[in-house]
Design a protein around this motif. Structure first.
Motif, PDB file in Angstrom:
ATOM      1  N   VAL A 169       0.775  -1.107  -0.056  1.00  0.00           N
ATOM      2  CA  VAL A 169       0.075   0.038   0.121  1.00  0.00           C
ATOM      3  C   VAL A 169       0.988   1.194  -0.013  1.00  0.00           C
ATOM      4  CG1 VAL A 169      -1.785   1.272   1.360  1.00  0.00           C
ATOM      5  CG2 VAL A 169      -1.834  -1.270   1.338  1.00  0.00           C
ATOM      6  N   ASN A 170       0.645   2.202  -1.038  1.00  0.00           N
ATOM      7  CA  ASN A 170       1.119   3.451  -0.930  1.00  0.00           C
ATOM      8  C   ASN A 170       0.404   4.563  -0.163  1.00  0.00           C
ATOM      9  OD1 ASN A 170       2.896   5.554  -1.758  1.00  0.00           O
ATOM     10  ND2 ASN A 170       1.740   6.180  -3.328  1.00  0.00           N
ATOM     11  N   VAL A 171       1.191   5.045   1.025  1.00  0.00           N
ATOM     12  CA  VAL A 171       0.139   5.796   1.991  1.00  0.00           C
ATOM     13  C   VAL A 171       0.615   7.384   1.575  1.00  0.00           C
ATOM     14  CG1 VAL A 171      -0.282   6.497   4.261  1.00  0.00           C
ATOM     15  CG2 VAL A 171       0.096   4.120   3.668  1.00  0.00           C
ATOM     16  N   THR A 172      -0.298   8.237   1.383  1.00  0.00           N
ATOM     17  CA  THR A 172      -0.133   9.745   1.359  1.00  0.00           C
ATOM     18  C   THR A 172      -0.879  10.405   2.381  1.00  0.00           C
ATOM     19  OG1 THR A 172       0.229   9.573  -1.137  1.00  0.00           O
ATOM     20  CG2 THR A 172      -0.173  11.469  -0.281  1.00  0.00           C
ATOM     21  N   CYS A 173       0.212  11.330   2.842  1.00  0.00           N
ATOM     22  CA  CYS A 173      -0.555  12.482   3.792  1.00  0.00           C
ATOM     23  C   CYS A 173      -0.466  13.779   3.805  1.00  0.00           C
ATOM     24  CB  CYS A 173       0.035  12.006   5.483  1.00  0.00           C
ATOM     25  SG  CYS A 173      -0.838  13.030   6.782  1.00  0.00           S
ATOM     26  N   SER A 174      -1.398  14.708   3.722  1.00  0.00           N
ATOM     27  CA  SER A 174      -1.239  16.179   3.314  1.00  0.00           C
ATOM     28  C   SER A 174      -1.848  16.798   4.555  1.00  0.00           C
ATOM     29  CB  SER A 174      -2.070  16.301   2.260  1.00  0.00           C
ATOM     30  OG  SER A 174      -1.823  15.585   0.994  1.00  0.00           O
ATOM     31  N   SER A 219       3.488  14.046   2.255  1.00  0.00           N
ATOM     32  CA  SER A 219       4.435  13.121   2.370  1.00  0.00           C
ATOM     33  C   SER A 219       3.795  11.796   2.015  1.00  0.00           C
ATOM     34  CB  SER A 219       5.007  12.857   3.628  1.00  0.00           C
ATOM     35  OG  SER A 219       5.817  14.143   3.959  1.00  0.00           O
ATOM     36  N   SER A 220       4.642  10.825   1.372  1.00  0.00           N
ATOM     37  CA  SER A 220       4.164   9.711   0.981  1.00  0.00           C
ATOM     38  C   SER A 220       5.100   8.469   1.684  1.00  0.00           C
ATOM     39  CB  SER A 220       4.155   9.560  -0.358  1.00  0.00           C
ATOM     40  OG  SER A 220       3.182  10.235  -1.073  1.00  0.00           O
ATOM     41  N   LEU A 221       4.622   7.443   1.816  1.00  0.00           N
ATOM     42  CA  LEU A 221       5.414   6.036   2.472  1.00  0.00           C
ATOM     43  C   LEU A 221       4.727   4.940   1.699  1.00  0.00           C
ATOM     44  CD1 LEU A 221       7.572   4.912   4.311  1.00  0.00           C
ATOM     45  CD2 LEU A 221       5.541   4.871   5.917  1.00  0.00           C
ATOM     46  N   LEU A 222       5.679   4.044   1.263  1.00  0.00           N
ATOM     47  CA  LEU A 222       5.268   2.923   0.638  1.00  0.00           C
ATOM     48  C   LEU A 222       5.506   1.635   1.891  1.00  0.00           C
ATOM     49  CD1 LEU A 222       4.522   1.092  -1.863  1.00  0.00           C
ATOM     50  CD2 LEU A 222       6.764   0.560  -2.210  1.00  0.00           C
ATOM     51  N   LEU A 223       4.077   0.996   2.128  1.00  0.00           N
ATOM     52  CA  LEU A 223       4.139  -0.077   3.127  1.00  0.00           C
ATOM     53  C   LEU A 223       4.235  -1.441   2.165  1.00  0.00           C
ATOM     54  CD1 LEU A 223       1.536   1.381   5.671  1.00  0.00           C
ATOM     55  CD2 LEU A 223       4.088   1.434   5.609  1.00  0.00           C
ATOM     56  N   LYS A 224       5.183  -2.417   2.525  1.00  0.00           N
ATOM     57  CA  LYS A 224       5.091  -3.642   1.977  1.00  0.00           C
ATOM     58  C   LYS A 224       4.414  -4.698   2.779  1.00  0.00           C
ATOM     59  CE  LYS A 224       8.826  -2.778  -1.456  1.00  0.00           C
ATOM     60  NZ  LYS A 224      10.082  -3.147  -1.884  1.00  0.00           N
TER      61      LYS A 224
END
Length: 302
Positions: free
Chosen positions: A206-211, A221-226
Motif C-alpha cells: 500500500v502507498n500511503v499519502t498524508c497532506s 508526504s508518502s510512504l510505501l508499506l510492503k
C-alpha cells in the motif's frame, strides 16, 4: 394610465445608485486582504496619502487593531503613541501613512483600521485584514503493527506535522483512494500541531499519502508499506483419532514384548554350559581317593 412625477423618480433612482455604491464600497472593504508569513516584513496600505504640498500640522493619522487597540498614532507629523507589543517592530511614513510591521508574529493576525483626520474631520476610514501564516513541517508518517498473520497485517498509521498556522486540515489517500484520518490538534504559543491516525488491514503493498492543508497551502508526504510474506505456518496438531490409534498400537507392542520374554522357551547354548548330569558326575570323580603307589607296584610284580 397615470405617470409618476419626474422628481420622485429621480429621487428613487438616486437612492438606488447610492445604495449600490455603498454596498460596493462595503464589499471592497471586506476584500482588502494582505497575507504574510511569520518572520517576514509586511506593509498595510492606508486609504489616504497626504500631499507633499500640504502641511502635516493639519493632519492626524492613526492605525488601530480590533477597533480598541491603537497600534500607532501620528499628529502634526510626530508620533504620539505606540502599542507596547508593536514597539521596535512598527513604523509609518507620515506622508503615505503605510504601516510596516517586521518581523510579523502570529498575534499580528487580524483586522486593522487606518483613520485619517484633516482639520479634525475624518477624511479616510478603511479596514485592512492581515492574514498571517506559518509553514507546517513536512508530515512525518510512522507505522506500528498491532496484529499479524499470513493472510493480513493490521497496521496503525500515524501522520504528524507541527509548528504551523492557521489551524490545518489533514487528508490522505491509500493507493490514490481518499481516506479520512482521525485527527487531533494541539495549540502551543498560537501555533498548531496536528496528528492523524489511521488503522489499516493490509493484504498487499500500500502507498500511503498524508497532506496537511492550511490557508490554500499544503505539505505532503508518502510512504510505501510492503506486506511481508515470511510468516511461519504453525504445525497442525494430530487429530484425536490418530492419537488414540497410535497409543493402542504402542500398548499392544509393549504387551507382546512382555509376553514373549516370559512364556517362550529358552534355548540353551551347548558351548556355554554342560548338562546337569555331567556336572554331577564330574563332581563325584573329583571326590574319589587317589590309588597309592604301593598297590600299583604290587600289581606290577604279580
Amino acid at each position: 394610465m397615470g405617470c409618476l412625477p419626474a422628481a420622485p423618480l429621480r429621487t428613487w433612482l438616486g437612492l438606488g445608485l447610492f445604495a449600490l455604491l455603498c454596498l460596493g464600497l462595503g464589499q471592497a472593504r471586506e476584500k482588502r486582504v494582505v497575507k504574510s508569513k511569520v518572520g517576514e516584513k509586511v506593509s498595510l496600505p492606508c486609504c489616504r496619502e497626504i500631499p507633499r504640498s500640504e502641511s502635516l500640522q493639519n493632519y492626524r493619522a492613526y492605525w488601530q487593531k480590533n477597533v480598541t487597540d491603537v497600534v500607532l498614532a501620528y499628529s502634526d507629523g510626530e508620533r504620539i503613541r505606540i502599542h507596547e507589543r508593536y514597539r521596535n517592530r512598527t513604523e509609518m511614513d507620515p506622508w503615505d501613512l503605510i504601516l510596516w510591521i517586521s518581523p510579523v508574529e502570529i498575534l499580528d493576525n487580524g483586522t486593522y483600521q487606518c483613520v485619517v483626520q484633516h482639520n479634525s474631520v475624518v477624511a479616510c476610514d478603511e479596514r485592512v485584514t492581515l492574514l498571517v501564516t506559518a509553514d507546517f513541517s513536512e508530515p512525518n508518517i510512522t507505522t506500528k503493527v498491532s496484529t499479524s498473520s499470513c493472510e493480513s497485517t493490521e497496521m496503525v498509521i500515524v501522520c504528524s506535522s507541527h509548528g504551523g498556522f492557521p489551524k490545518p486540515k489533514i487528508s490522505g489517500a491509500l493507493n490514490n483512494v481518499p481516506v479520512e484520518w482521525n485527527a487531533s490538534w494541539v495549540s502551543e504559543f498560537s501555533l498548531y500541531n496536528v496528528t492523524g491516525t489511521l488503522v489499516l488491514n493490509m493484504t498487499s503493498d500500500v502507498n500511503v499519502t498524508c497532506s496537511v492543508e492550511y490557508d490554500s497551502l499544503a505539505k505532503s508526504s508518502s510512504l510505501l508499506l510492503k506486506k511481508t510474506n515470511d510468516c511461519v505456518v504453525p504445525p497442525v496438531p494430530p487429530s484425536y483419532n490418530v492419537i488414540t490409534a497410535s497409543s493402542i498400537v504402542l500398548i499392544i507392542f509393549i504387551l507382546a514384548i512382555i509376553l514373549a520374554t516370559r512364556y517362550l522357551p529358552r534355548r540353551v547354548c551347548p558351548h556355554c554350559c554342560k548338562p546337569q548330569d555331567l556336572v554331577e558326575e564330574d563332581m563325584k570323580e573329583g571326590t574319589k581317593p587317589p590309588v597309592s603307589s604301593k598297590v600299583t607296584s604290587e600289581t606290577s610284580s604279580v
